[in-house]
Design a protein around this motif. Structure first.
Motif, mmCIF file in Angstrom:
data_model
loop_
_atom_site.group_PDB
_atom_site.id
_atom_site.type_symbol
_atom_site.label_atom_id
_atom_site.label_comp_id
_atom_site.label_asym_id
_atom_site.label_seq_id
_atom_site.Cartn_x
_atom_site.Cartn_y
_atom_site.Cartn_z
ATOM 1 N N PHE A 166 -64.984 40.839 8.516
ATOM 2 C CA PHE A 166 -65.229 39.505 9.070
ATOM 3 C C PHE A 166 -64.589 39.412 10.459
ATOM 4 O O PHE A 166 -63.421 39.739 10.626
ATOM 5 N N VAL A 193 -59.988 34.497 6.386
ATOM 6 C CA VAL A 193 -60.384 35.753 5.733
ATOM 7 C C VAL A 193 -59.327 36.196 4.723
ATOM 8 O O VAL A 193 -59.644 36.563 3.587
ATOM 9 N N ALA A 214 -66.650 33.578 3.503
ATOM 10 C CA ALA A 214 -65.996 34.854 3.174
ATOM 11 C C ALA A 214 -65.896 35.020 1.656
ATOM 12 O O ALA A 214 -66.220 36.077 1.108
#
Ligand SMILES: [Zn+2]
Length: 269
Positions: free
Chosen positions: A10, A21, A256
């Protein structure tokens, strides 16, 4: 046989994006990759990002890699190494095969003794904004070249072009699963899928089963953060600018977490 799951990479650029994240990874008990793209280097210094990213990765309760995304030159890769990245990508995919081999090999020679892993790209992953044009196929990764490329460079991972593209897709992406299967057969290193935003959950699951081990996501996280924050502003539900920062982080984190589920990396940390 290796366990088939994909690890999400990410893109990060500040504390909120990194925390989004890492918190997602901790809550999902999943490994994750914080990816810093060289093009972001214009907006924020790699030195400052590295300081914070390394600290956040170190404090995490799950394995977090700190990765250079789309390093465009040998010199920039050296900069990333000096700043403590745990893995790097050298992207010479727009150059002729021999030049791509030469620079990727040079990066491996520097990184291997330091324990830093190297991703290269063969074939070229284009932009979603021009997706669906007639010449798309000419950018696809050629199976016959994969073996040769890996033998000559000794890279640790390979980004492939199988109908994927960066950014928002102009039309629904058509992932070439037959090609991916062929690439997996000839590649002895893990394969990487760039341009994940816009690919369907079904396609993701299939590509992971067919050999994709790392998937890059950014646009989708970015879009979610923008939508959520716009809603917050429209409703007037804010007091401080911090409320916007928090909304951005939560939007990115939401995606995420969702992607970790689809990549089947939940519980793998
Ligand atoms: Zn990419």
């Amino acid at each position: 046989m290796r366990q088939k799951y994909g690890i999400g990479a990410f893109n990060i650029f500040d504390i909120e994006s990194m925390e989004a994240v890492v918190e997602a990874a901790e809550e999902q008990k999943s490994p994750a990759i914080l990816a810093f793209a060289e093009i972001m280097g214009d907006k924020i210094s790699i030195e400052r990002v590295s300081l914070i990213a390394r600290q956040i990765a170190q404090e995490a309760s799950v394995p977090i890699a700190f990765h250079l995304d789309h390093g465009q030159s040998f010199e920039y890769v050296l900069k990333a190494i000096r700043n403590g990245f745990s893995s790097v990508m050298i992207d010479a995919s727009m150059k002729p095969f021999e030049d791509n081999v030469a620079v990727s090999k040079k990066v491996v020679e520097v990184c291997r003794p330091l324990g830093i892993t190297v991703e290269a790209e063969l074939g070229h992953v284009g932009e979603g904004s021009t997706y669906g044009q007639d010449d798309d196929d000419s950018f696809k990764t050629v199976p016959e070249e994969v073996k040769k490329f890996i033998e000559q460079t000794d890279v640790d991972a390979l980004a492939v072009s199988i109908g994927n593209a960066h950014g928002l897709y102009k039309k629904a992406p058509l992932i070439d699963h037959e090609l991916l299967k062929k690439l997996e057969e000839v590649s002895k290193v893990p394969l990487v899928l760039h341009g994940g935003s816009g690919i369907s959950d079904d396609d993701f699951r299939k590509t992971v089963r067919e050999g994709i081990c790392k998937i890059n996501i950014f646009t989708e996280m970015s879009q979610q953060a923008i939508c959520d924050t716009k809603e917050l502003l429209d409703k007037g539900e804010y007091k401080w600018v911090l409320d916007c920062c928090f909304s951005i982080k939560e939007g990115m984190k939401k995606i995420a977490k969702k992607r970790m589920e689809v990549f089947d990396s939940v519980g793998k940390a």
